[in-house]
Motif scaffolding. Structure first.
Motif, PDB file in Angstrom:
ATOM      1  N   ALA A  79       0.841  -1.205   0.000  1.00  0.00           N
ATOM      2  CA  ALA A  79       0.000   0.000   0.000  1.00  0.00           C
ATOM      3  C   ALA A  79       0.874   1.252   0.000  1.00  0.00           C
ATOM      4  CB  ALA A  79      -0.938  -0.005   1.210  1.00  0.00           C
ATOM      5  N   ALA A  80       1.930   1.245   0.785  1.00  0.00           N
ATOM      6  CA  ALA A  80       2.842   2.397   0.835  1.00  0.00           C
ATOM      7  C   ALA A  80       3.442   2.664  -0.539  1.00  0.00           C
ATOM      8  CB  ALA A  80       3.942   2.152   1.868  1.00  0.00           C
ATOM      9  N   GLU A  81       3.901   1.624  -1.198  1.00  0.00           N
ATOM     10  CA  GLU A  81       4.482   1.792  -2.539  1.00  0.00           C
ATOM     11  C   GLU A  81       3.464   2.350  -3.516  1.00  0.00           C
ATOM     12  OE1 GLU A  81       6.053  -2.100  -3.346  1.00  0.00           O
ATOM     13  OE2 GLU A  81       7.742  -1.818  -1.961  1.00  0.00           O
ATOM     14  N   ALA A  82       2.211   1.890  -3.423  1.00  0.00           N
ATOM     15  CA  ALA A  82       1.161   2.385  -4.312  1.00  0.00           C
ATOM     16  C   ALA A  82       0.846   3.858  -4.043  1.00  0.00           C
ATOM     17  CB  ALA A  82      -0.099   1.537  -4.158  1.00  0.00           C
ATOM     18  N   LEU A  83       1.146   4.312  -2.827  1.00  0.00           N
ATOM     19  CA  LEU A  83       0.949   5.716  -2.450  1.00  0.00           C
ATOM     20  C   LEU A  83       2.231   6.526  -2.643  1.00  0.00           C
ATOM     21  CD1 LEU A  83      -1.130   5.040   0.777  1.00  0.00           C
ATOM     22  CD2 LEU A  83      -1.967   6.258  -1.263  1.00  0.00           C
ATOM     23  N   ASP A  84       3.229   5.926  -3.285  1.00  0.00           N
ATOM     24  CA  ASP A  84       4.544   6.541  -3.501  1.00  0.00           C
ATOM     25  C   ASP A  84       5.197   6.926  -2.167  1.00  0.00           C
ATOM     26  OD1 ASP A  84       6.710   7.303  -5.056  1.00  0.00           O
ATOM     27  OD2 ASP A  84       6.005   9.380  -5.249  1.00  0.00           O
ATOM     28  N   CYS A  85       5.117   5.982  -1.231  1.00  0.00           N
ATOM     29  CA  CYS A  85       5.697   6.162   0.098  1.00  0.00           C
ATOM     30  C   CYS A  85       6.648   5.012   0.399  1.00  0.00           C
ATOM     31  CB  CYS A  85       4.598   6.178   1.169  1.00  0.00           C
ATOM     32  SG  CYS A  85       3.459   7.556   1.067  1.00  0.00           S
ATOM     33  N   THR A  86       7.406   5.174   1.440  1.00  0.00           N
ATOM     34  CA  THR A  86       8.290   4.126   1.930  1.00  0.00           C
ATOM     35  C   THR A  86       7.824   3.725   3.318  1.00  0.00           C
ATOM     36  OG1 THR A  86      10.163   5.069   0.726  1.00  0.00           O
ATOM     37  CG2 THR A  86      10.689   3.576   2.545  1.00  0.00           C
ATOM     38  N   LEU A  87       7.627   2.439   3.519  1.00  0.00           N
ATOM     39  CA  LEU A  87       7.265   1.957   4.844  1.00  0.00           C
ATOM     40  C   LEU A  87       8.511   1.982   5.717  1.00  0.00           C
ATOM     41  CD1 LEU A  87       5.315   0.595   6.854  1.00  0.00           C
ATOM     42  CD2 LEU A  87       6.065  -1.592   5.910  1.00  0.00           C
ATOM     43  N   VAL A  88       8.398   2.617   6.867  1.00  0.00           N
ATOM     44  CA  VAL A  88       9.493   2.661   7.837  1.00  0.00           C
ATOM     45  C   VAL A  88       9.045   1.844   9.033  1.00  0.00           C
ATOM     46  CG1 VAL A  88      10.904   4.136   9.305  1.00  0.00           C
ATOM     47  CG2 VAL A  88      10.185   4.941   7.043  1.00  0.00           C
ATOM     48  N   TYR A  89       9.851   0.863   9.411  1.00  0.00           N
ATOM     49  CA  TYR A  89       9.500  -0.054  10.482  1.00  0.00           C
ATOM     50  C   TYR A  89      10.615  -0.039  11.507  1.00  0.00           C
ATOM     51  CZ  TYR A  89       8.536  -4.605  12.650  1.00  0.00           C
ATOM     52  OH  TYR A  89       8.283  -5.620  13.534  1.00  0.00           O
ATOM     53  N   ALA A  90      10.278   0.173  12.761  1.00  0.00           N
ATOM     54  CA  ALA A  90      11.311   0.202  13.800  1.00  0.00           C
ATOM     55  C   ALA A  90      10.718  -0.205  15.141  1.00  0.00           C
ATOM     56  CB  ALA A  90      11.909   1.599  13.920  1.00  0.00           C
ATOM     57  N   LEU A  91      11.539  -0.832  15.955  1.00  0.00           N
ATOM     58  CA  LEU A  91      11.201  -1.059  17.356  1.00  0.00           C
ATOM     59  C   LEU A  91      12.008  -0.022  18.131  1.00  0.00           C
ATOM     60  CD1 LEU A  91      11.470  -4.948  17.510  1.00  0.00           C
ATOM     61  CD2 LEU A  91       9.430  -3.563  17.170  1.00  0.00           C
ATOM     62  N   VAL A  92      11.320   0.848  18.843  1.00  0.00           N
ATOM     63  CA  VAL A  92      11.986   1.944  19.533  1.00  0.00           C
ATOM     64  C   VAL A  92      11.909   1.705  21.039  1.00  0.00           C
ATOM     65  CG1 VAL A  92      12.068   4.453  19.853  1.00  0.00           C
ATOM     66  CG2 VAL A  92      11.309   3.491  17.659  1.00  0.00           C
ATOM     67  N   PRO A  93      13.049   1.422  21.674  1.00  0.00           N
ATOM     68  CA  PRO A  93      13.045   1.189  23.129  1.00  0.00           C
ATOM     69  C   PRO A  93      12.541   2.418  23.890  1.00  0.00           C
ATOM     70  CG  PRO A  93      15.132   0.529  22.150  1.00  0.00           C
ATOM     71  CD  PRO A  93      14.384   1.283  21.095  1.00  0.00           C
ATOM     72  N   ASN A  94      11.899   2.173  25.017  1.00  0.00           N
ATOM     73  CA  ASN A  94      11.380   3.261  25.840  1.00  0.00           C
ATOM     74  C   ASN A  94      12.480   4.039  26.536  1.00  0.00           C
ATOM     75  OD1 ASN A  94       8.666   2.713  25.188  1.00  0.00           O
ATOM     76  ND2 ASN A  94       8.648   1.047  26.657  1.00  0.00           N
ATOM     77  N   SER A  95      13.630   3.401  26.741  1.00  0.00           N
ATOM     78  CA  SER A  95      14.803   4.090  27.266  1.00  0.00           C
ATOM     79  C   SER A  95      15.994   3.524  26.508  1.00  0.00           C
ATOM     80  CB  SER A  95      14.943   3.873  28.778  1.00  0.00           C
ATOM     81  OG  SER A  95      15.090   2.498  29.068  1.00  0.00           O
ATOM     82  N   SER A  96      17.174   4.054  26.762  1.00  0.00           N
ATOM     83  CA  SER A  96      18.342   3.574  26.027  1.00  0.00           C
ATOM     84  C   SER A  96      18.592   2.100  26.337  1.00  0.00           C
ATOM     85  CB  SER A  96      19.582   4.405  26.369  1.00  0.00           C
ATOM     86  OG  SER A  96      20.101   4.019  27.627  1.00  0.00           O
ATOM     87  N   LEU A  97      19.155   1.404  25.384  1.00  0.00           N
ATOM     88  CA  LEU A  97      19.464  -0.018  25.586  1.00  0.00           C
ATOM     89  C   LEU A  97      20.443  -0.196  26.735  1.00  0.00           C
ATOM     90  CD1 LEU A  97      19.780  -0.988  21.833  1.00  0.00           C
ATOM     91  CD2 LEU A  97      17.889  -1.522  23.375  1.00  0.00           C
ATOM     92  N   GLU A  98      21.382   0.716  26.843  1.00  0.00           N
ATOM     93  CA  GLU A  98      22.364   0.644  27.933  1.00  0.00           C
ATOM     94  C   GLU A  98      21.671   0.795  29.282  1.00  0.00           C
ATOM     95  OE1 GLU A  98      25.997  -0.476  28.980  1.00  0.00           O
ATOM     96  OE2 GLU A  98      25.228  -0.379  26.944  1.00  0.00           O
ATOM     97  N   THR A  99      20.686   1.677  29.378  1.00  0.00           N
ATOM     98  CA  THR A  99      19.926   1.855  30.615  1.00  0.00           C
ATOM     99  C   THR A  99      19.148   0.592  30.956  1.00  0.00           C
ATOM    100  OG1 THR A  99      19.744   4.234  30.236  1.00  0.00           O
ATOM    101  CG2 THR A  99      18.137   3.255  31.742  1.00  0.00           C
ATOM    102  N   VAL A 100      18.594  -0.070  29.947  1.00  0.00           N
ATOM    103  CA  VAL A 100      17.857  -1.319  30.163  1.00  0.00           C
ATOM    104  C   VAL A 100      18.787  -2.384  30.736  1.00  0.00           C
ATOM    105  CG1 VAL A 100      16.635  -3.210  29.003  1.00  0.00           C
ATOM    106  CG2 VAL A 100      16.123  -0.840  28.407  1.00  0.00           C
ATOM    107  N   ILE A 101      19.977  -2.530  30.138  1.00  0.00           N
ATOM    108  CA  ILE A 101      20.963  -3.521  30.598  1.00  0.00           C
ATOM    109  C   ILE A 101      21.383  -3.216  32.037  1.00  0.00           C
ATOM    110  CG2 ILE A 101      23.347  -4.336  30.288  1.00  0.00           C
ATOM    111  CD1 ILE A 101      21.511  -5.538  28.242  1.00  0.00           C
ATOM    112  N   GLU A 102      21.715  -1.961  32.306  1.00  0.00           N
ATOM    113  CA  GLU A 102      22.168  -1.583  33.646  1.00  0.00           C
ATOM    114  C   GLU A 102      21.067  -1.805  34.683  1.00  0.00           C
ATOM    115  OE1 GLU A 102      23.465   2.451  33.145  1.00  0.00           O
ATOM    116  OE2 GLU A 102      25.238   1.855  31.989  1.00  0.00           O
ATOM    117  N   GLY A 103      19.848  -1.443  34.347  1.00  0.00           N
ATOM    118  CA  GLY A 103      18.733  -1.615  35.278  1.00  0.00           C
ATOM    119  C   GLY A 103      18.455  -3.075  35.570  1.00  0.00           C
TER     120      GLY A 103
END
Length: 153
Positions: A79-103
């Protein structure tokens, strides 16, 4: 050392993901991106369907499934391509990965050290609470590997 390499990788990934914050900017419109973009372009469902190669009823189903959060990524990409768009897909952590590891490491170390301290108190061998923080840091450094952090929930 492998953990140093993994940490550098986490820091690089954190840096890349930082540009996606705050994530509220990317929240989908109530009827979904496909419908919002189609409407903004003045395109009918039949016209979008012709561009994707599906019937207008299928376009309606695509838009409803996107709004409901049940759409498949491949369908959204088409659908994105048909709308001349690019699908952007990401998993965005709620805090930094380093903070997750330390916690996570701190939580495990604190739990284990409190268990030991409790046993020692029962045996009248109380430990000095003043150096608890240094014992937590030592426990993390000497006893935990990154793989140990995810053995339990």
């Amino acid at each position: 050392m492998k953990s140093d390499s993994r940490k550098r990788g986490r820091l690089r990934l954190d840096e890349r993901l930082r540009a996606l914050h705050p994530i509220d900017r990317f929240r989908a419109p109530p009827k979904g991106w496909v419908r919002a973009l189609r409407d903004a372009l003045g395109m009918t469902g039949a016209q979008l369907g012709a561009r994707i190669g599906v019937r207008p009823q299928t376009v309606e189903a695509i838009e409803k499934s996107e709004a409901a959060g049940t759409i498949q990524l491949n369908t959204l990409r088409r659908a994105a391509e048909a709308l001349d768009c690019t699908l952007v897909y990401a998993l965005v952590p709620n805090s930094s990965l380093e903070t997750v590891i330390e916690g996570r490491a701190r939580k495990i170390a604190t739990r284990e050290l409190q268990r030991v301290a409790h046993t020692m108190r029962l045996e009248a061998q109380d430990t000095d609470e003043a150096d608890f923080e240094s014992r937590v840091q030592t426990y993390i450094r000497d006893r935990l590997s990154e793989r140990d952090l995810w053995n339990e929930t």
